[in-house]
Design a protein around this motif. Structure first.
Motif, PDB file in Angstrom:
ATOM      1  N   ALA A 108       9.634  18.110 -10.186  1.00 33.39           N
ATOM      2  CA  ALA A 108       9.105  16.750 -10.319  1.00 33.39           C
ATOM      3  C   ALA A 108       8.938  16.378 -11.788  1.00 33.39           C
ATOM      4  CB  ALA A 108       7.773  16.615  -9.589  1.00 33.39           C
ATOM      5  N   PHE A 109       8.434  17.320 -12.588  1.00 40.11           N
ATOM      6  CA  PHE A 109       8.281  17.044 -14.011  1.00 40.11           C
ATOM      7  C   PHE A 109       9.634  16.747 -14.637  1.00 40.11           C
ATOM      8  CE2 PHE A 109       8.304  18.292 -18.449  1.00 40.11           C
ATOM      9  CZ  PHE A 109       7.299  17.483 -18.938  1.00 40.11           C
ATOM     10  N   GLY A 110      10.634  17.535 -14.292  1.00 39.19           N
ATOM     11  CA  GLY A 110      11.973  17.326 -14.833  1.00 39.19           C
ATOM     12  C   GLY A 110      12.552  15.987 -14.430  1.00 39.19           C
ATOM     13  N   ALA A 111      12.306  15.568 -13.187  1.00 37.61           N
ATOM     14  CA  ALA A 111      12.810  14.270 -12.718  1.00 37.61           C
ATOM     15  C   ALA A 111      12.215  13.133 -13.536  1.00 37.61           C
ATOM     16  CB  ALA A 111      12.493  14.080 -11.233  1.00 37.61           C
ATOM     17  N   VAL A 112      10.922  13.232 -13.836  1.00 41.09           N
ATOM     18  CA  VAL A 112      10.270  12.188 -14.637  1.00 41.09           C
ATOM     19  C   VAL A 112      10.732  12.265 -16.087  1.00 41.09           C
ATOM     20  CG1 VAL A 112       8.048  11.326 -15.484  1.00 41.09           C
ATOM     21  CG2 VAL A 112       8.275  12.041 -13.106  1.00 41.09           C
ATOM     22  N   ARG A 140       0.816  -1.214   0.000  1.00 41.61           N
ATOM     23  CA  ARG A 140       0.000   0.000   0.000  1.00 41.61           C
ATOM     24  C   ARG A 140       0.853   1.268   0.000  1.00 41.61           C
ATOM     25  NH1 ARG A 140      -1.903  -3.579   3.465  1.00 41.61           N
ATOM     26  NH2 ARG A 140      -1.011  -2.497   5.228  1.00 41.61           N
ATOM     27  N   LEU A 141       2.097   1.146  -0.380  1.00 40.54           N
ATOM     28  CA  LEU A 141       2.999   2.294  -0.427  1.00 40.54           C
ATOM     29  C   LEU A 141       3.272   2.663  -1.879  1.00 40.54           C
ATOM     30  CD1 LEU A 141       4.851   4.280   1.073  1.00 40.54           C
ATOM     31  CD2 LEU A 141       6.663   2.575   0.913  1.00 40.54           C
ATOM     32  N   TYR A 142       3.016   3.916  -2.203  1.00 43.17           N
ATOM     33  CA  TYR A 142       3.225   4.429  -3.550  1.00 43.17           C
ATOM     34  C   TYR A 142       4.294   5.507  -3.491  1.00 43.17           C
ATOM     35  CZ  TYR A 142      -0.990   1.914  -4.635  1.00 43.17           C
ATOM     36  OH  TYR A 142      -1.899   0.911  -4.804  1.00 43.17           O
ATOM     37  N   LEU A 143       5.109   5.601  -4.509  1.00 44.72           N
ATOM     38  CA  LEU A 143       6.192   6.569  -4.547  1.00 44.72           C
ATOM     39  C   LEU A 143       5.959   7.571  -5.673  1.00 44.72           C
ATOM     40  CD1 LEU A 143       9.214   4.149  -4.030  1.00 44.72           C
ATOM     41  CD2 LEU A 143       7.918   5.410  -2.301  1.00 44.72           C
ATOM     42  N   GLU A 144       6.439   8.799  -5.466  1.00 43.65           N
ATOM     43  CA  GLU A 144       6.315   9.846  -6.471  1.00 43.65           C
ATOM     44  C   GLU A 144       7.617  10.646  -6.500  1.00 43.65           C
ATOM     45  OE1 GLU A 144       6.108  13.089  -5.244  1.00 43.65           O
ATOM     46  OE2 GLU A 144       5.837  12.564  -3.175  1.00 43.65           O
ATOM     47  N   PRO A 145       7.821  11.459  -7.545  1.00 40.19           N
ATOM     48  CA  PRO A 145       9.125  12.079  -7.773  1.00 40.19           C
ATOM     49  C   PRO A 145       9.395  13.390  -7.043  1.00 40.19           C
ATOM     50  CG  PRO A 145       7.678  12.622  -9.568  1.00 40.19           C
ATOM     51  CD  PRO A 145       6.925  11.665  -8.678  1.00 40.19           C
ATOM     52  N   CYS A 146       8.572  13.774  -6.104  1.00 41.28           N
ATOM     53  CA  CYS A 146       8.733  15.077  -5.469  1.00 41.28           C
ATOM     54  C   CYS A 146       9.726  15.008  -4.302  1.00 41.28           C
ATOM     55  CB  CYS A 146       7.384  15.575  -4.969  1.00 41.28           C
ATOM     56  SG  CYS A 146       7.503  17.187  -4.232  1.00 41.28           S
ATOM     57  N   TRP A 147      10.842  15.714  -4.452  1.00 39.38           N
ATOM     58  CA  TRP A 147      11.842  15.859  -3.394  1.00 39.38           C
ATOM     59  C   TRP A 147      12.279  17.312  -3.362  1.00 39.38           C
ATOM     60  CZ3 TRP A 147      12.936  11.636  -6.864  1.00 39.38           C
ATOM     61  CH2 TRP A 147      12.690  10.387  -6.317  1.00 39.38           C
ATOM     62  N   SER A 148      12.608  17.816  -2.201  1.00 39.82           N
ATOM     63  CA  SER A 148      13.066  19.202  -2.143  1.00 39.82           C
ATOM     64  C   SER A 148      14.453  19.334  -2.777  1.00 39.82           C
ATOM     65  CB  SER A 148      13.093  19.702  -0.701  1.00 39.82           C
ATOM     66  OG  SER A 148      13.919  18.884   0.088  1.00 39.82           O
ATOM     67  N   ARG A 194      17.742  10.073  -9.760  1.00 37.19           N
ATOM     68  CA  ARG A 194      17.099   9.426  -8.607  1.00 37.19           C
ATOM     69  C   ARG A 194      15.787   8.762  -9.000  1.00 37.19           C
ATOM     70  NH1 ARG A 194      16.172  12.463  -2.978  1.00 37.19           N
ATOM     71  NH2 ARG A 194      18.430  12.342  -2.977  1.00 37.19           N
ATOM     72  N   PHE A 195      14.916   9.467  -9.727  1.00 39.42           N
ATOM     73  CA  PHE A 195      13.645   8.858 -10.096  1.00 39.42           C
ATOM     74  C   PHE A 195      13.840   7.704 -11.061  1.00 39.42           C
ATOM     75  CE2 PHE A 195       9.510   8.516 -12.222  1.00 39.42           C
ATOM     76  CZ  PHE A 195       8.730   8.262 -11.106  1.00 39.42           C
TER      77      PHE A 195
END
Length: 91
Positions: A59-63, A18-26, A32-33
């Motif tokens: 986040a968009f750039g990471a993806v 039940r754990l989902y990950l997303e690309p948002c990091w400060s 990394r993504f």
């Protein structure tokens, strides 16, 4: 988390269905993504930005820089969220 803190997230996602990950990091070092996407079940990746706190472009750039296949990019962008929240998916 430190520079390799995402390793803990990857391990946790492998053990919790039940754990989902997303690309948002400060602070998102390049690649990394891409590493997360390569090691986590594709259905467990969502797109998130933490908008208003962090510039969504990060986040968009990471993806975008992750070099995902078209199918995986679609899953991250919207399909996984639609399935998770039971939204209708039209062809």
């Amino acid at each position: 988390m430190g520079a390799d803190g995402h390793r803990h997230a990857i391990e946790a996602a492998r053990h919790c269905d039940r754990l989902y990950l997303e690309p948002c990091w400060s602070h998102a070092p390049g690649g990394r993504f891409a590493r997360v996407a390569a090691e986590v079940d594709a259905s467990r990746l969502l797109f998130g930005t933490d908008a208003t706190l962090i510039d969504p472009a990060s986040a968009f750039g990471a993806v975008a820089a992750a070099g995902l296949t078209e199918a995986l990019a679609e899953r991250v962008a919207w399909r996984n969220a639609a399935e998770l929240f039971g939204l209708p998916i039209r062809p």
